[in-house]
Design a protein around this motif. Sequence first.
Motif, PDB file in Angstrom:
ATOM      1  N   ILE A 108      58.889  19.744  12.876  1.00  0.00           N
ATOM      2  CA  ILE A 108      58.761  21.236  12.800  1.00  0.00           C
ATOM      3  C   ILE A 108      60.055  22.442  12.583  1.00  0.00           C
ATOM      4  CG2 ILE A 108      58.107  23.060  14.408  1.00  0.00           C
ATOM      5  CD1 ILE A 108      56.608  21.117  16.464  1.00  0.00           C
ATOM      6  N   TYR A 112      59.863  27.918  13.615  1.00  0.00           N
ATOM      7  CA  TYR A 112      59.116  27.973  14.160  1.00  0.00           C
ATOM      8  C   TYR A 112      59.182  27.969  15.828  1.00  0.00           C
ATOM      9  CZ  TYR A 112      56.167  28.068  10.347  1.00  0.00           C
ATOM     10  OH  TYR A 112      56.048  29.156   8.409  1.00  0.00           O
ATOM     11  N   ALA A 123      53.292  20.017  12.908  1.00  0.00           N
ATOM     12  CA  ALA A 123      53.683  19.983  11.425  1.00  0.00           C
ATOM     13  C   ALA A 123      53.254  19.537  11.377  1.00  0.00           C
ATOM     14  CB  ALA A 123      55.108  19.937  11.519  1.00  0.00           C
ATOM     15  N   VAL A 133      52.116  24.128   9.305  1.00  0.00           N
ATOM     16  CA  VAL A 133      52.767  23.784  10.388  1.00  0.00           C
ATOM     17  C   VAL A 133      51.608  24.794  11.108  1.00  0.00           C
ATOM     18  CG1 VAL A 133      54.551  26.209  11.935  1.00  0.00           C
ATOM     19  CG2 VAL A 133      55.470  24.333  10.461  1.00  0.00           C
ATOM     20  N   HIS A 135      49.640  26.989  14.636  1.00  0.00           N
ATOM     21  CA  HIS A 135      50.605  27.292  15.736  1.00  0.00           C
ATOM     22  C   HIS A 135      48.907  28.075  16.299  1.00  0.00           C
ATOM     23  CE1 HIS A 135      53.513  30.250  17.839  1.00  0.00           C
ATOM     24  NE2 HIS A 135      52.778  29.414  18.125  1.00  0.00           N
TER      25      HIS A 135
END
Length: 159
Positions: A108, A112, A123, A133, A135
Amino acid sequence: MLVMSVAVQADEDALPTRAAEAFAAHCFSPFMTAERAEEVLASTGARVDFYDLDPFSNAEPSPVTGRPATTGTDRRCEVAFDGDHAELAASAAIAGLEMEGIDTEAPIPDRYQPTEGTALLGARQLNPRRIAVVHVGTRPGPNGVETFMFVERLMPIAP
């Protein structure tokens, strides 16, 4: 009047499921376009933020219309909806990655970081030069707590 109120409540309860499933089914596709995002994501009732500055297909690049583009990315697909539905959203995001066969973990990037409401941050390697990525979590929204789900594709890594 009571019947109408019950119908509206049932529709609001279904929105998180519709939005999470639409995210999983479409946001990981390299063929997603801004027009398609409007059609399949916004139609769920979720708030949508999508851009693709370097489309995989012959589609025209889509403009950044929501938040500013995240530095170092050329694509974002995000849905957000009212309430705390982080567990549902994280499960849907994982299912979407599996459906597209995106399973090679990647580091990652430092920019982030998990936030207070993070349920999933990861990721994945898309190909030898690209990572994405994902989230998922909760954050303050326009109507209180909202659940968000996004995937951002990072600019290609120099060979």
